[in-house]
Motif scaffolding. Structure first.
Motif, PDB file in Angstrom:
ATOM      1  N   UNK A 131       0.865  -1.361  -0.214  1.00  0.00           N
ATOM      2  CA  UNK A 131      -0.022   0.030  -0.207  1.00  0.00           C
ATOM      3  C   UNK A 131       1.045   0.680  -0.103  1.00  0.00           C
ATOM      4  N   UNK A 132       1.638   1.309   0.748  1.00  0.00           N
ATOM      5  CA  UNK A 132       2.954   2.235   0.267  1.00  0.00           C
ATOM      6  C   UNK A 132       3.275   2.707  -0.441  1.00  0.00           C
ATOM      7  N   UNK A 133       3.694   1.861  -0.589  1.00  0.00           N
ATOM      8  CA  UNK A 133       4.994   1.579  -1.901  1.00  0.00           C
ATOM      9  C   UNK A 133       3.849   1.841  -3.459  1.00  0.00           C
ATOM     10  N   UNK A 134       2.174   2.015  -3.579  1.00  0.00           N
ATOM     11  CA  UNK A 134       1.705   2.267  -4.672  1.00  0.00           C
ATOM     12  C   UNK A 134       1.150   3.782  -3.825  1.00  0.00           C
ATOM     13  N   UNK A 135       0.716   4.206  -2.118  1.00  0.00           N
ATOM     14  CA  UNK A 135       0.476   5.941  -2.387  1.00  0.00           C
ATOM     15  C   UNK A 135       1.267   6.743  -3.094  1.00  0.00           C
ATOM     16  N   UNK A 136       0.729   7.957  -3.820  1.00  0.00           N
ATOM     17  CA  UNK A 136       1.469   8.789  -4.611  1.00  0.00           C
ATOM     18  C   UNK A 136       2.266   9.709  -3.820  1.00  0.00           C
ATOM     19  N   UNK A 137       1.684   9.441  -2.667  1.00  0.00           N
ATOM     20  CA  UNK A 137       3.300  10.418  -2.211  1.00  0.00           C
ATOM     21  C   UNK A 137       4.773   9.535  -1.882  1.00  0.00           C
ATOM     22  N   UNK A 138       4.524   8.213  -1.964  1.00  0.00           N
ATOM     23  CA  UNK A 138       6.302   8.027  -2.176  1.00  0.00           C
ATOM     24  C   UNK A 138       6.265   7.697  -3.296  1.00  0.00           C
ATOM     25  N   UNK A 139       5.255   7.602  -4.410  1.00  0.00           N
ATOM     26  CA  UNK A 139       6.002   7.570  -5.702  1.00  0.00           C
ATOM     27  C   UNK A 139       6.098   8.867  -6.530  1.00  0.00           C
ATOM     28  N   UNK A 140       6.311  10.067  -5.677  1.00  0.00           N
ATOM     29  CA  UNK A 140       6.123  11.260  -6.421  1.00  0.00           C
ATOM     30  C   UNK A 140       7.827  11.887  -5.312  1.00  0.00           C
ATOM     31  N   UNK A 141       7.531  11.655  -3.738  1.00  0.00           N
ATOM     32  CA  UNK A 141       8.598  11.823  -3.062  1.00  0.00           C
ATOM     33  C   UNK A 141       9.962  11.443  -4.046  1.00  0.00           C
ATOM     34  N   UNK A 142       9.884  10.259  -3.824  1.00  0.00           N
ATOM     35  CA  UNK A 142      11.252   8.996  -4.150  1.00  0.00           C
ATOM     36  C   UNK A 142      11.225   8.799  -5.696  1.00  0.00           C
ATOM     37  N   UNK A 143      10.803  10.214  -6.843  1.00  0.00           N
ATOM     38  CA  UNK A 143      10.668  10.040  -8.124  1.00  0.00           C
ATOM     39  C   UNK A 143      10.928   8.730  -8.691  1.00  0.00           C
ATOM     40  N   UNK A 144       9.645   8.333  -8.298  1.00  0.00           N
ATOM     41  CA  UNK A 144       9.193   7.000  -8.833  1.00  0.00           C
ATOM     42  C   UNK A 144       8.372   7.326 -10.478  1.00  0.00           C
ATOM     43  N   UNK A 145       7.658   8.520 -10.046  1.00  0.00           N
ATOM     44  CA  UNK A 145       6.103   8.338 -10.376  1.00  0.00           C
ATOM     45  C   UNK A 145       6.885   8.905 -11.831  1.00  0.00           C
ATOM     46  N   UNK A 146       7.891   9.573 -12.096  1.00  0.00           N
ATOM     47  CA  UNK A 146       8.590   9.879 -13.174  1.00  0.00           C
ATOM     48  C   UNK A 146       9.964   9.281 -13.565  1.00  0.00           C
ATOM     49  N   UNK A 147      10.261   8.379 -13.211  1.00  0.00           N
ATOM     50  CA  UNK A 147      10.505   7.112 -13.992  1.00  0.00           C
ATOM     51  C   UNK A 147      10.296   6.202 -15.222  1.00  0.00           C
ATOM     52  N   UNK A 148      10.883   6.124 -16.632  1.00  0.00           N
ATOM     53  CA  UNK A 148      10.661   6.158 -17.140  1.00  0.00           C
ATOM     54  C   UNK A 148      11.517   4.613 -17.679  1.00  0.00           C
ATOM     55  N   UNK A 149      11.329   3.855 -18.656  1.00  0.00           N
ATOM     56  CA  UNK A 149      12.040   2.275 -19.292  1.00  0.00           C
ATOM     57  C   UNK A 149      12.842   3.406 -20.344  1.00  0.00           C
ATOM     58  N   UNK A 150      13.896   2.781 -20.235  1.00  0.00           N
ATOM     59  CA  UNK A 150      14.385   3.100 -21.569  1.00  0.00           C
ATOM     60  C   UNK A 150      14.588   2.858 -22.933  1.00  0.00           C
TER      61      UNK A 150
END
Lengths: 386, 501
Positions: B191-210
């Motif tokens: 639940x934590x790793x899918x929460x928007x706060x975590x995804x945004x805080x640790x930059x996961x939301x902007x990670x793109x597979x090359x």
């Protein structure tokens, strides 16, 4: 339920008038007593990108390796044939011109992994691996200095690891809380008498309060005010001789250009305020700026950089033999990189710190190294920094 | 300390004078599992991710429109916003000096106003959540479980330093921690790793597979700002699960980061990746954006994870959640929180075993914790953090509501702004980080203010209610000698009994 807690206490003045007077004052040669030397350690928490601060623009691989991050240095004034300083730091550029700023590059502590917290532990404890040393090198330094010099303060509410250890140190940061009544303070002192931990903490708090008088005021919420505050704590005859300032915000995983530029602007302002606040004492002051490790050479997918290895460090102040960038530059070609991704360290940060501190306080270098970095056996201090 | 005092203060959040002293301390603690309410009134009325995200989405839409109008690149939010520094309502002490914020590009007044509005609403949401957390902590009758909620929120720390995270920081505790605090570790982690706060805080939301569909398209266009970001993957392994130096390599971090590409947030993500991925849906919701996902099998810590979209990273998460190193890491932190800065090895081993044999069932671990004699020794084991001290002081005074702005300001002054540790490791849980000269002085200053507002409270009578059988003669005498009831109360709030647990 209870009243708002933001009021009172006047601001610490670092007035423009003072700065002007200083800038115009001729540099005078004072006879220095031991008590005149000041040392300030500014820690950059979060792994500052050394290549984004002092850029190896003369390296043929630089522009390609750094991509958009190289653009900050287009037209930046060069320090020498190889390096250029980030343009957000005019004060440091001026200090370099006056031979009062020295940059070391491709430096790293003995730590080779990429955890901030372990890396900071090694940087502050002075060990060769995390959690090996229980106290900090800056605290151990106090043991090799004459008592007049061995007075240290953390410019923060709590004492960071580098300053923790068997020698007493103080900590101070401005507070907006209302000042407690003297009668209560005395009763607290009595209540804590039988509690060794609280008694020591309380004595220290009262000593510091007496020293700082009314400067505890209002702001201090920006980098320049912190620099001015540190200077103010170090100027008095009975003030601190050693101070540590913690800065955060260097972990630039995304949008590094903008974030690092803003960070460096703040650092530049802090150094400027320190110089202004210390006045004539600046000529016998040394400021060390260092971080736990550097960042990847390549830009990551989000305009930032990830955790790396080699970084840069700075020595600033009138007591520094500056106007130089000290580097055995390893190069940025793919084959030259550490583990294929990071700036390869060629200078040991502990040797650099040991040499700087030994020279500054006129301590025999081998003795300084043994006290500060006992696990780095046989490591020779870098000489000629002062 | 007596057992009752230990239960109230070390396990709980401090006694309230209007609640009875538990006659069966262990039963009082375990009984809270059945009484715990994941969504009590104070929290139910607090800001939600959906609400905060809707505001953010509105703001980004407005920015894009204004930019387009001003002739800027349409569809691109102002860059200065991404990491606008947080200015708290109450300026105050900073443990690290605040550096100057990013220099904003020249912007029209309208764009500036929109930004200010977004910052203001983010701050309001943040303060509202802080107020809700504090109010609930003041009145709860399951204080042991609430302490555990605070423990886990700090374990899975997000820091309200980015514009997008300011208002969401508290919602993660309410939405991802609270419902799972008495469940399985695996479910809380997920639940934590899918929460928007975590995804945004640790930059996961902007990670793109090359090599993802989008990454390949963008690479063809020569845009190098889009690609992999390994921040969240690294911190999951180092901080959230296995713990640092437990054997994973840089290669494992990168592989895990590749597996996680595509885990992002709908509607409020930033950058070309988030937009071009077409992550429609309700703003703030977790989405798996297939166009961002790095194709292929992944090898993490010697185990192969076949390609499988969102399930690939989930499989890695499930494995690390159940790993012995994770059990040790969690056991160590819990033991440190309840039995002293240097966790007793026997107790760590016991908690680790409880974690592993129960498959990460948290109440089983908590029962092992309560059953550990190391957590019941009479002398105090912990120096309270500013949060712990503040909550226990206000509970002791029977304060029942926390004003949001006052509370955010106060916690900043005391050196522990809520949900804002500045680092993903969260706040330290050892005395050395909190027992500073200046920090103690601040508590004395705050205590005098609290006491000045309390009426009709006699500290001499209050002390034994808050610390049954555990008030030292020195403290009792010092309080009795005070010149006024308020002064006695202030002294009680900073007595050794009150600063430690």
């Amino acid at each position: 339920m209870y009243p708002p807690v933001f009021d009172r206490r006047s601001f610490i003045g670092a007035g423009a008038a003072g700065a002007l007077t200083l800038a115009l004052a001729p540099r005078m040669a004072f006879a220095k007593a031991d008590t005149d030397r000041r040392f300030i350690f500014v820690i950059q928490r979060g792994a500052a990108d050394g290549m984004g601060i002092v850029a190896p623009v003369g390296d043929p691989a630089f522009a390609a390796a750094r991509g958009m991050l190289a653009e900050d240095f287009v037209g930046a004034a060069r320090l020498d044939g190889m390096f250029a300083l980030h343009p957000a730091m005019p004060t440091l550029r001026a200090l370099y011109g006056q031979k009062q700023a020295l940059f070391a590059h491709a430096v790293a502590s003995p730590y080779r992994d990429r955890s901030h917290f372990d890396g900071q532990n090694v940087l502050e404890s002075g060990g060769t691996s995390a959690y090996q040393e229980k106290d900090g090198w800056l605290n151990r330094l106090l043991g090799v200095l004459p008592p007049t010099q061995a007075k240290a303060i953390a410019v923060s509410a709590t004492v960071p690891l580098a300053l923790r250890g068997k020698h007493d140190v103080s900590s101070y940061a401005p507070s907006n809380l209302p000042r407690a009544s003297d009668d209560l303070l005395q009763r607290v002192a009595m209540l804590y008498q039988g509690d060794s931990q609280l008694h020591a903490l309380w004595s220290e708090a009262m000593n510091t309060r007496a020293l700082t008088g009314d400067l505890a005021a209002g702001g201090g919420a920006n980098a320049a005010a912190t620099g001015a505050l540190a200077a103010k704590l170090m100027v008095p005859a009975n003030g601190a001789r050693i101070a540590m300032i913690e800065t955060g915000g260097w972990d630039t995983h995304t949008g590094q250009r903008q974030r690092l530029g803003a960070q460096l602007k703040g650092l530049d302002a802090m150094i400027g305020a320190l110089q202004t606040g210390l006045g004539p004492l600046w000529s016998d002051t040394m400021v060390l700026v260092a971080t736990e490790f550097g960042r990847t050479v390549a830009v990551n997918g989000t305009g930032g950089t990830d955790h790396g290895t080699g970084s840069s460090a700075m020595l600033l102040g009138g007591a520094v033999r500056g106007g130089r960038v000290l580097a055995d530059w390893p190069g940025l070609s793919q084959a030259a990189l550490f583990e294929g991704r990071d700036l390869r360290p060629t200078m040991q940060l502990d040797a650099f710190i040991g040499g700087a501190v030994a020279g500054h306080f006129r301590v025999e270098p081998a003795r300084a190294m043994a006290a500060l970095f006992p696990a780095s056996r046989g490591t020779k201090a870098v000489s000629g920094l002062v | 300390m007596s057992k009752a005092s230990i239960a109230l203060n070390r396990f709980g959040l401090g006694a309230r004078a209007d609640q009875p002293v538990p006659s069966d301390p262990v039963g009082w603690l375990t009984g809270q599992f059945a009484k715990y309410d994941p969504k009590p009134d104070a929290i139910a009325n607090a800001p939600t991710s959906a609400g905060v995200s809707a505001e953010l989405a509105d703001y980004f839409r407005q920015q894009r429109a204004l930019r387009a109008e001003a002739g800027g690149r349409p569809g691109r939010p102002a860059r200065a916003m991404t990491d606008a520094p947080m200015q708290m309502a109450a300026p105050g002490m900073q443990t690290a000096p605040a550096m100057a914020g990013p220099t904003a590009p020249v912007q029209s007044d309208a764009i500036k106003q929109a930004r200010q509005f977004a910052q203001r609403s983010g701050r309001n949401d943040y303060a509202g959540a802080v107020g809700a957390r504090a109010t609930n902590a003041l009145i709860t009758d399951t204080p042991f479980v609430e302490r555990l909620v605070h423990f886990w929120a700090n374990h899975f720390a997000v820091s309200a330093d980015k514009l997008q995270v300011i208002g969401l920081s508290g919602t993660m505790e309410f939405e991802a921690i609270r419902p799972h605090v008495l469940g399985r570790f695996r479910d809380m982690l997920s639940a934590v790793e899918r929460h928007p706060a975590m995804l945004l805080y640790l930059d996961q939301a902007v990670s793109v597979g090359p090599n993802s569909p989008l990454g390949s398209r963008i690479a063809l266009r020569g845009n190098r700002k889009v690609g992999l970001n390994e921040n969240l993957a690294r911190e999951i392994l180092e901080l959230h699960t296995l713990g640092v130096r437990t054997g994973y390599s840089q290669g494992d971090v990168t592989e895990f980061a590749r597996a996680m590409t595509g885990w992002t947030v709908a509607g409020i993500g930033q950058g070309p990746g988030a937009r071009a991925a077409g992550t429609d849906g309700v703003p703030g919701d977790f989405v798996f954006a297939a166009p961002l996902h790095e194709p292929g099998d992944r090898m993490v810590m010697g185990r192969s994870y076949p390609a499988g979209g969102v399930k690939q990273a989930q499989a890695v998460l499930d494995d690390v959640a159940a790993a012995p190193a994770t059990a040790t890491h969690i056991a160590t932190k819990l033991a440190r929180h309840f039995a002293g800065d240097t966790p007793p090895p026997a107790m760590v081993a016991r908690l680790q075993a409880a974690f592993l044999t129960s498959g990460g069932d948290l109440p089983t671990v908590y029962r092992a914790l309560i059953a550990s004699p190391e957590a019941w020794v009479e002398q105090p084991l912990k120096f309270k953090t500013p949060w712990e001290w503040t909550i226990s002081a206000l509970r002791g005074l029977n304060v029942k509501t926390a004003d949001p702005l006052v509370m955010t300001g106060l916690m900043t002054q005391l050196g522990q702004p809520v949900w804002r540790p500045g680092q993903p490791v969260g706040y330290d849980d050892i005395a050395e980080s909190w027992a500073g000269p200046d920090a103690v002085l601040r508590r004395v200053e705050a205590a005098e203010r609290f006491a000045a507002r309390a009426t009709n409270v006699d500290a001499r009578a209050l002390a034994p209610k808050l610390f049954p059988g555990a008030v030292s003669p020195a403290t009792a005498t010092a309080i009795a000698n005070c010149e006024s009831p308020a002064q006695g109360l202030a002294l009680l709030l900073v007595a050794p009994e009150f600063l430690r647990r």
